[in-house]
Write an enzyme that holds these catalytic residues in place. Sequence first.
Site, PDB file in Angstrom:
ATOM      1  N   ARG A 126       5.312  -7.456  -8.528  1.00 36.02           N
ATOM      2  CA  ARG A 126       6.227  -8.565  -8.280  1.00 36.02           C
ATOM      3  C   ARG A 126       7.411  -7.998  -7.502  1.00 36.02           C
ATOM      4  O   ARG A 126       7.718  -6.808  -7.595  1.00 36.02           O
ATOM      5  CB  ARG A 126       6.698  -9.200  -9.584  1.00 36.02           C
ATOM      6  CG  ARG A 126       5.570  -9.742 -10.461  1.00 36.02           C
ATOM      7  CD  ARG A 126       6.117 -10.271 -11.778  1.00 36.02           C
ATOM      8  NE  ARG A 126       5.059 -10.847 -12.604  1.00 36.02           N
ATOM      9  CZ  ARG A 126       4.365 -10.172 -13.526  1.00 36.02           C
ATOM     10  NH1 ARG A 126       4.642  -8.882 -13.733  1.00 36.02           N
ATOM     11  NH2 ARG A 126       3.426 -10.751 -14.234  1.00 36.02           N
ATOM     12  N   LYS A 151       7.562  -8.733 -16.294  1.00 36.04           N
ATOM     13  CA  LYS A 151       7.646 -10.097 -16.802  1.00 36.04           C
ATOM     14  C   LYS A 151       7.270 -10.113 -18.278  1.00 36.04           C
ATOM     15  O   LYS A 151       6.267  -9.531 -18.677  1.00 36.04           O
ATOM     16  CB  LYS A 151       6.704 -11.011 -16.007  1.00 36.04           C
ATOM     17  CG  LYS A 151       6.882 -12.494 -16.329  1.00 36.04           C
ATOM     18  CD  LYS A 151       6.038 -13.336 -15.403  1.00 36.04           C
ATOM     19  CE  LYS A 151       6.235 -14.818 -15.680  1.00 36.04           C
ATOM     20  NZ  LYS A 151       5.431 -15.657 -14.760  1.00 36.04           N
ATOM     21  N   HIS A 224       5.388 -12.528  -2.552  1.00 34.57           N
ATOM     22  CA  HIS A 224       4.471 -12.615  -3.698  1.00 34.57           C
ATOM     23  C   HIS A 224       3.018 -12.734  -3.240  1.00 34.57           C
ATOM     24  O   HIS A 224       2.101 -12.402  -3.996  1.00 34.57           O
ATOM     25  CB  HIS A 224       4.843 -13.812  -4.579  1.00 34.57           C
ATOM     26  CG  HIS A 224       4.314 -13.714  -5.982  1.00 34.57           C
ATOM     27  ND1 HIS A 224       4.779 -12.777  -6.886  1.00 34.57           N
ATOM     28  CD2 HIS A 224       3.344 -14.416  -6.627  1.00 34.57           C
ATOM     29  CE1 HIS A 224       4.133 -12.918  -8.024  1.00 34.57           C
ATOM     30  NE2 HIS A 224       3.256 -13.889  -7.899  1.00 34.57           N
ATOM     31  N   ARG A 227       0.982  -9.595  -3.616  1.00 36.20           N
ATOM     32  CA  ARG A 227       0.411  -9.359  -4.955  1.00 36.20           C
ATOM     33  C   ARG A 227      -0.894 -10.127  -5.118  1.00 36.20           C
ATOM     34  O   ARG A 227      -1.892  -9.588  -5.608  1.00 36.20           O
ATOM     35  CB  ARG A 227       1.441  -9.765  -6.008  1.00 36.20           C
ATOM     36  CG  ARG A 227       0.979  -9.674  -7.464  1.00 36.20           C
ATOM     37  CD  ARG A 227       2.180  -9.948  -8.358  1.00 36.20           C
ATOM     38  NE  ARG A 227       1.818 -10.391  -9.692  1.00 36.20           N
ATOM     39  CZ  ARG A 227       1.658  -9.582 -10.729  1.00 36.20           C
ATOM     40  NH1 ARG A 227       1.782  -8.278 -10.576  1.00 36.20           N
ATOM     41  NH2 ARG A 227       1.366 -10.055 -11.927  1.00 36.20           N
ATOM     42  N   HIS A 250      -1.008  -9.517 -16.677  1.00 37.08           N
ATOM     43  CA  HIS A 250      -1.240 -10.883 -17.133  1.00 37.08           C
ATOM     44  C   HIS A 250      -1.565 -10.888 -18.624  1.00 37.08           C
ATOM     45  O   HIS A 250      -2.334 -10.055 -19.104  1.00 37.08           O
ATOM     46  CB  HIS A 250      -2.409 -11.527 -16.370  1.00 37.08           C
ATOM     47  CG  HIS A 250      -2.056 -11.918 -14.976  1.00 37.08           C
ATOM     48  ND1 HIS A 250      -2.990 -12.260 -14.020  1.00 37.08           N
ATOM     49  CD2 HIS A 250      -0.846 -12.026 -14.357  1.00 37.08           C
ATOM     50  CE1 HIS A 250      -2.382 -12.561 -12.888  1.00 37.08           C
ATOM     51  NE2 HIS A 250      -1.091 -12.429 -13.065  1.00 37.08           N
ATOM     52  N   TYR A 259      -8.328 -15.673  -9.188  1.00 36.98           N
ATOM     53  CA  TYR A 259      -8.702 -14.901  -8.000  1.00 36.98           C
ATOM     54  C   TYR A 259     -10.201 -14.967  -7.725  1.00 36.98           C
ATOM     55  O   TYR A 259     -10.627 -14.641  -6.616  1.00 36.98           O
ATOM     56  CB  TYR A 259      -8.239 -13.452  -8.150  1.00 36.98           C
ATOM     57  CG  TYR A 259      -6.739 -13.357  -8.256  1.00 36.98           C
ATOM     58  CD1 TYR A 259      -5.923 -13.708  -7.184  1.00 36.98           C
ATOM     59  CD2 TYR A 259      -6.121 -12.959  -9.438  1.00 36.98           C
ATOM     60  CE1 TYR A 259      -4.546 -13.658  -7.282  1.00 36.98           C
ATOM     61  CE2 TYR A 259      -4.737 -12.897  -9.548  1.00 36.98           C
ATOM     62  CZ  TYR A 259      -3.958 -13.250  -8.469  1.00 36.98           C
ATOM     63  OH  TYR A 259      -2.596 -13.219  -8.574  1.00 36.98           O
TER      64      TYR A 259
END
Length: 282
Positions: A126, A151, A224, A227, A250, A259
Site C-alpha cells: 500500500r 492496515k 494502488h 498493488r 488480507h 484477482y
Amino acid sequence: MLEDMQLRGMAPSTQEAYLRYVRQLAEFTGKSPDQTTDEDFRQFFLALHKVRGLSRSSATVAIAAFKFFFEITLQRPWPRLDLFRPRPTQTLPVVLSVDEVWRILDHIYRPTYYACLATIYTCGLRISEGVNLQVSWIDSARMQLQIRGGKGLKDRYIPLPLRTLTLLRRQWRTHRNPVWLFPAGPRAGMQHHTATAPISPCGVREAFRDALNDAGVSKNATVHTLRHSWATHLLEAGVNLRVIQLWLGHRSPSTTAIYTHLTRKAEELASGVLDTLSEGMQ
C-alpha cells in the site's frame, strides 16, 4: 474522540478519516455533532451523494466514524446509519500489464519517487506502507521485507527481490538516514540524513499521475493499481492464492479471490477446458 481512538491503537490514517467526517457533519449542520438528529444525518448523507457522488466504501468509512463517535465517545445509541449505505457494486480494480508498469515507472524522474514506486510494485505494498518503510525492516539475510503496523495494525513479511534490495541500498546511500528509506526532502536547517519524517504520499501520487500521462497509458490507474497488478501477475505466474493473501495482508481469502477474475491466463485456461468439453459435439 481523538483520545478514544488513540487508546484503541487505531491507525493514524483511520483517525484522520473519522475526524474528518465528524468535522464535516458539524460544519454542515452548524451545531455540535453530539446534537445531531436523525434528519440531520439524512440531509448530510443526501448532500454527500448529490454533490460528491459518495461511493459505498466512503459511506462505510463515514458510518464507522459516526458509530464510533456515538457508541464509544458519547456512550449512547447511534442512529440507523446503515440506511445511508449505498448498495454494493460489482466493480473490478484496474490492472496494468508488466510492460505498462515499467513504461510508467520509466517516466519517474526523481530517484526517490522511482525507488519508492518500484518497491511498492515489486513488493505489493500500500502507498502508506511504501513511504513509511524503515531501514531496520529490511532483512537481507533472509531476503525479506517486514511491514510493521500495516492496515489493521498487522505485521507481515514479504519476499524481497534481489533487484529491489539493490535499488533500496543505492537509494539509502544517497541520504544515509538512520531510520527512513525515503526521508522527506531537505528543509531549512535539515538534510536528508537528519530528516525525522518520510516523504509525503501526496508527492508520490502526483509523480505517478504525471508519469502515467507521459507514458501514454490510458487506463485509470493509481498508485494502488501497482498493488493490484502485482497480485494479479503473481496469480498468473502460478503462485498459490493463499500465499498471495498472506503477502498482501488480507484477513479474508474472499478479498484476495477478486484477482481470480482479473487473470487473462485463467480465462484462457478455462476456454481451453470448455473446448475440450465440446469435442464430442456432432
